[in-house]
Every structure is written in structure tokens, then in C-alpha cells.
Motif scaffolding. Structure first.
Motif, PDB file in Angstrom:
ATOM      1  N   UNK A  69       2.669  14.492 -12.232  1.00 24.77           N
ATOM      2  CA  UNK A  69       3.666  14.286 -13.271  1.00 24.77           C
ATOM      3  C   UNK A  69       5.010  13.860 -12.724  1.00 24.77           C
ATOM      4  N   UNK A  70       4.995  13.224 -11.557  1.00 26.31           N
ATOM      5  CA  UNK A  70       6.244  12.873 -10.888  1.00 26.31           C
ATOM      6  C   UNK A  70       6.185  11.444 -10.359  1.00 26.31           C
ATOM      7  N   UNK A  71       7.374  10.916 -10.078  1.00 27.04           N
ATOM      8  CA  UNK A  71       7.527   9.612  -9.440  1.00 27.04           C
ATOM      9  C   UNK A  71       7.978   9.845  -8.004  1.00 27.04           C
ATOM     10  N   UNK A  72       7.345   9.129  -7.082  1.00 21.39           N
ATOM     11  CA  UNK A  72       7.617   9.299  -5.655  1.00 21.39           C
ATOM     12  C   UNK A  72       8.042   7.968  -5.027  1.00 21.39           C
ATOM     13  N   UNK A  73       8.690   8.071  -3.881  1.00 20.73           N
ATOM     14  CA  UNK A  73       8.984   6.923  -3.021  1.00 20.73           C
ATOM     15  C   UNK A  73       8.085   7.025  -1.804  1.00 20.73           C
ATOM     16  N   UNK A  74       7.432   5.933  -1.446  1.00 19.68           N
ATOM     17  CA  UNK A  74       6.511   5.907  -0.304  1.00 19.68           C
ATOM     18  C   UNK A  74       6.936   4.879   0.728  1.00 19.68           C
ATOM     19  N   UNK A  75       7.017   5.339   1.970  1.00 23.37           N
ATOM     20  CA  UNK A  75       7.215   4.417   3.077  1.00 23.37           C
ATOM     21  C   UNK A  75       8.674   4.154   3.374  1.00 23.37           C
ATOM     22  N   UNK A  76       8.914   3.180   4.271  1.00 21.72           N
ATOM     23  CA  UNK A  76       7.973   2.316   4.989  1.00 21.72           C
ATOM     24  C   UNK A  76       7.193   3.094   6.054  1.00 21.72           C
ATOM     25  N   UNK A  77       5.917   2.781   6.164  1.00 22.57           N
ATOM     26  CA  UNK A  77       5.057   3.501   7.098  1.00 22.57           C
ATOM     27  C   UNK A  77       5.058   2.851   8.469  1.00 22.57           C
ATOM     28  N   UNK A  78       4.880   3.685   9.491  1.00 21.87           N
ATOM     29  CA  UNK A  78       4.700   3.192  10.858  1.00 21.87           C
ATOM     30  C   UNK A  78       3.300   3.493  11.370  1.00 21.87           C
ATOM     31  N   UNK A  79       2.466   4.081  10.535  1.00 23.79           N
ATOM     32  CA  UNK A  79       1.088   4.393  10.898  1.00 23.79           C
ATOM     33  C   UNK A  79       0.294   4.659   9.637  1.00 23.79           C
ATOM     34  N   UNK A  80      -0.978   4.990   9.775  1.00 26.53           N
ATOM     35  CA  UNK A  80      -1.800   5.236   8.589  1.00 26.53           C
ATOM     36  C   UNK A  80      -1.314   6.456   7.817  1.00 26.53           C
ATOM     37  N   UNK A  81      -1.365   6.366   6.505  1.00 30.84           N
ATOM     38  CA  UNK A  81      -0.937   7.465   5.646  1.00 30.84           C
ATOM     39  C   UNK A  81      -1.935   7.581   4.496  1.00 30.84           C
ATOM     40  N   UNK A  82      -3.140   8.119   4.759  1.00 35.34           N
ATOM     41  CA  UNK A  82      -4.196   8.145   3.754  1.00 35.34           C
ATOM     42  C   UNK A  82      -3.771   8.892   2.498  1.00 35.34           C
ATOM     43  N   UNK A  83      -4.219   8.375   1.344  1.00 34.53           N
ATOM     44  CA  UNK A  83      -3.865   8.972   0.055  1.00 34.53           C
ATOM     45  C   UNK A  83      -5.116   9.568  -0.592  1.00 34.53           C
ATOM     46  N   UNK A  84      -5.290  10.896  -0.549  1.00 33.59           N
ATOM     47  CA  UNK A  84      -6.459  11.511  -1.169  1.00 33.59           C
ATOM     48  C   UNK A  84      -6.383  11.408  -2.692  1.00 33.59           C
ATOM     49  N   UNK A  85      -7.527  11.146  -3.313  1.00 35.23           N
ATOM     50  CA  UNK A  85      -7.621  11.083  -4.765  1.00 35.23           C
ATOM     51  C   UNK A  85      -8.746  11.997  -5.235  1.00 35.23           C
ATOM     52  N   UNK A  86      -8.509  12.700  -6.331  1.00 35.97           N
ATOM     53  CA  UNK A  86      -9.514  13.534  -6.962  1.00 35.97           C
ATOM     54  C   UNK A  86     -10.026  12.832  -8.212  1.00 35.97           C
ATOM     55  N   UNK A  87     -11.261  13.111  -8.622  1.00 33.45           N
ATOM     56  CA  UNK A  87     -11.764  12.504  -9.869  1.00 33.45           C
ATOM     57  C   UNK A  87     -10.793  12.762 -11.033  1.00 33.45           C
ATOM     58  N   UNK A  88     -10.472  11.681 -11.750  1.00 42.00           N
ATOM     59  CA  UNK A  88      -9.525  11.769 -12.855  1.00 42.00           C
ATOM     60  C   UNK A  88      -8.106  11.425 -12.480  1.00 42.00           C
ATOM     61  N   UNK A  89      -7.805  11.298 -11.198  1.00 44.01           N
ATOM     62  CA  UNK A  89      -6.443  10.954 -10.778  1.00 44.01           C
ATOM     63  C   UNK A  89      -6.091   9.530 -11.215  1.00 44.01           C
ATOM     64  N   UNK A  90      -4.833   9.347 -11.592  1.00 47.78           N
ATOM     65  CA  UNK A  90      -4.338   8.028 -11.979  1.00 47.78           C
ATOM     66  C   UNK A  90      -2.947   7.826 -11.391  1.00 47.78           C
ATOM     67  N   UNK A 140      -7.872   6.835  -0.310  1.00 46.34           N
ATOM     68  CA  UNK A 140      -7.385   5.451  -0.343  1.00 46.34           C
ATOM     69  C   UNK A 140      -6.642   5.157   0.962  1.00 46.34           C
ATOM     70  N   UNK A 141      -7.047   4.107   1.663  1.00 42.56           N
ATOM     71  CA  UNK A 141      -6.345   3.737   2.896  1.00 42.56           C
ATOM     72  C   UNK A 141      -4.980   3.151   2.553  1.00 42.56           C
ATOM     73  N   UNK A 142      -3.949   3.716   3.145  1.00 42.36           N
ATOM     74  CA  UNK A 142      -2.594   3.175   3.025  1.00 42.36           C
ATOM     75  C   UNK A 142      -2.103   2.921   4.440  1.00 42.36           C
ATOM     76  N   UNK A 143      -1.779   1.662   4.733  1.00 42.28           N
ATOM     77  CA  UNK A 143      -1.418   1.274   6.096  1.00 42.28           C
ATOM     78  C   UNK A 143      -0.080   0.534   6.080  1.00 42.28           C
ATOM     79  N   UNK A 144       0.583   0.426   7.224  1.00 51.28           N
ATOM     80  CA  UNK A 144       1.891  -0.225   7.266  1.00 51.28           C
ATOM     81  C   UNK A 144       1.845  -1.676   6.809  1.00 51.28           C
ATOM     82  N   UNK A 145       2.799  -2.023   5.941  1.00 52.19           N
ATOM     83  CA  UNK A 145       2.922  -3.412   5.495  1.00 52.19           C
ATOM     84  C   UNK A 145       4.375  -3.866   5.424  1.00 52.19           C
TER      85      UNK A 145
END
Length: 235
Positions: free
Chosen positions: A52-73, A35-40
Motif C-alpha cells: 500500500x505504499x510508493x517506493x523509490x528504487x535504485x540506482x542499483x550497482x548489483x542485482x536486487x531481486x524482487x520477490x513476488x507472492x501470488x496476487x501481488x501487483x 523478478x530479476x532486477x539488475x543495474x540499468x
């Protein structure tokens, strides 16, 4: 077509939140997806079912791609630019370009939220927790609503003059609110405007002019630098 089924919906107004989002890659997917994740200019709080966790993401200054595996939610809540720090309890610069467990900031409260997200509707659990924190948090910097359009219209010096600050004061307030300085805010705003225009079908030469780039070469360089892919990949 994006196989992750990424979807956004509106959140209650007035709490500094931009949207709630969900993303899930079906178990039947042919393989991993990035999944493309780019600065916004935004900060997200999101739950990963696999971790099984909650994360904080960003703020980004460049691309930060998010890999996903089948079944990921995943489920997340996005703050409007400049609105996350007061709710998270740390300056946005502390999580710049990072993916940090919320438990590192909230301790046991984050662990309870992780349990609620895993056993119910994760997007509802996240929204309720952040709304409660927002209600108890200090008010946002009143400069932020005017700073974004001022930086989108002109130079940092012009924005400072329009808002009645020195450039040094403006930089400090921008770093406090967004996690980076006003010139980076300008780059991100211009980049996001270019993406909106390109996705609407605007020819790239017109995108460059309308978004405020020197020319199409400048546009292409900035999109690769901030987005990690050519502009056409975002259409």
C-alpha cells in the motif's frame, strides 16, 4: 516465460521519463516468483499493492531481486539515466541500491499519491505526479545527454576530453546525475548492451567482443557480478 506479466509502455517525451511498467503475479500462481532486477542506470518510482505504499528504487550497482507472492501487483515509472534527482529532490546517490518509501522524501504528498494509486489507476497516478514535479523542478544537467554516449564509446579520460572537462569534474557531474561515478556508469552501459545482444540471439563470444569485454570469461564474470546469474538466464 515470465509469470509476473511484466509490461512496459512509453511515457510522454521530454520529462525525463523512460517508461511506465506494470507487473502482477496471478493469485493462481503455483508459488512465489523472484523478478530479476539488475543495474540499468535508472531510478524507478513504484507502487506495491500489498504494501500500500510508493517506493523509490535504485540506482542499483548489483542485482536486487524482487520477490513476488501470488496476487501481488506493482506499477512503476522509470526515469531515464541521470534524470531522477531533480524530480525526487535528492541526489541519486542518496537512494543508491535502496528501496525507500517515497514518503521519506515527499511526506504528505507521497501519502496522497499512495491513496490515489490504491483507489484508481496506479500507473496513471504515478505518471501524473512525476510529470507535475518534473515541470516544477530545476532543469536537468545539460551534460547528461552527451555523457552517456561519450562513456559508452571510450575511456573516462577520452569522455572528459570530448566534453571539455577534467576527469575530476566529470566524476563529480556523473555522481550528481547517476548516483555513482563514470567507471560504474561504463560497467552498467556495457552490461546492458551485452544483455540486449544476448536476448537478440547473438552467440556469447560475439557478445563479449561487441559489448567491449576483454573476452568471454570477462563477460561471464561481469554478468554474474552485476546480474547475479549467468548470461544464459537472461535470454
Amino acid at each position: 516465460m515470465n509469470p509476473s506479466g511484466y509490461r512496459e509502455r512509453a511515457t510522454p517525451r521530454g520529462a525525463g521519463l523512460a517508461c511506465v511498467w506494470t507487473s502482477a503475479l496471478p493469485r493462481s500462481a503455483a508459488g512465489p516468483f523472484v523478478q530479476r532486477v539488475v543495474p540499468d542506470g535508472c531510478v524507478d518510482v513504484y507502487w506495491s499493492e500489498r504494501a500500500g505504499r510508493v517506493f523509490v528504487a535504485g540506482p542499483d550497482t548489483g542485482p536486487n531481486p524482487a520477490p513476488m507472492m501470488p496476487g501481488d501487483r506493482f506499477a512503476g515509472v522509470r526515469f531515464r539515466p541521470g534524470m531522477a534527482g531533480r524530480v525526487l529532490g535528492v541526489p541519486p546517490a542518496a537512494v543508491r541500491d535502496a528501496r525507500m518509501p517515497l514518503a521519506d522524501l515527499w511526506g504528505a504528498d507521497a501519502e496522497r499519491l499512495e491513496h490515489e494509486a490504491a483507489t484508481g489507476a496506479p500507473e496513471q497516478a504515478l505518471t501524473s505526479a512525476l510529470l507535475a514535479r518534473a515541470a516544477a523542478a530545476p532543469p536537468p544537467d545539460p551534460l547528461v545527454p552527451g555523457l552517456i554516449p561519450a562513456l559508452a564509446r571510450g575511456s573516462v579520460a577520452d569522455a572528459a576530453d570530448a566534453l571539455g572537462f577534467s576527469e575530476r569534474q566529470l566524476r563529480r557531474r556523473a555522481v550528481d546525475a547517476f548516483g555513482y561515478g563514470p567507471k560504474t556508469v561504463q560497467r552498467v552501459l556495457r552490461f546492458q548492451r551485452a544483455l540486449r545482444l544476448a536476448r537478440a540471439g547473438t552467440p556469447f563470444a560475439e557478445v563479449a567482443q561487441a559489448a567491449g569485454y576483454a573476452d568471454q570469461t570477462h563477460l561471464a564474470h561481469e554478468v554474474r557480478e552485476l546480474g547475479g546469474a549467468p548470461l544464459g538466464a537472461f535470454r
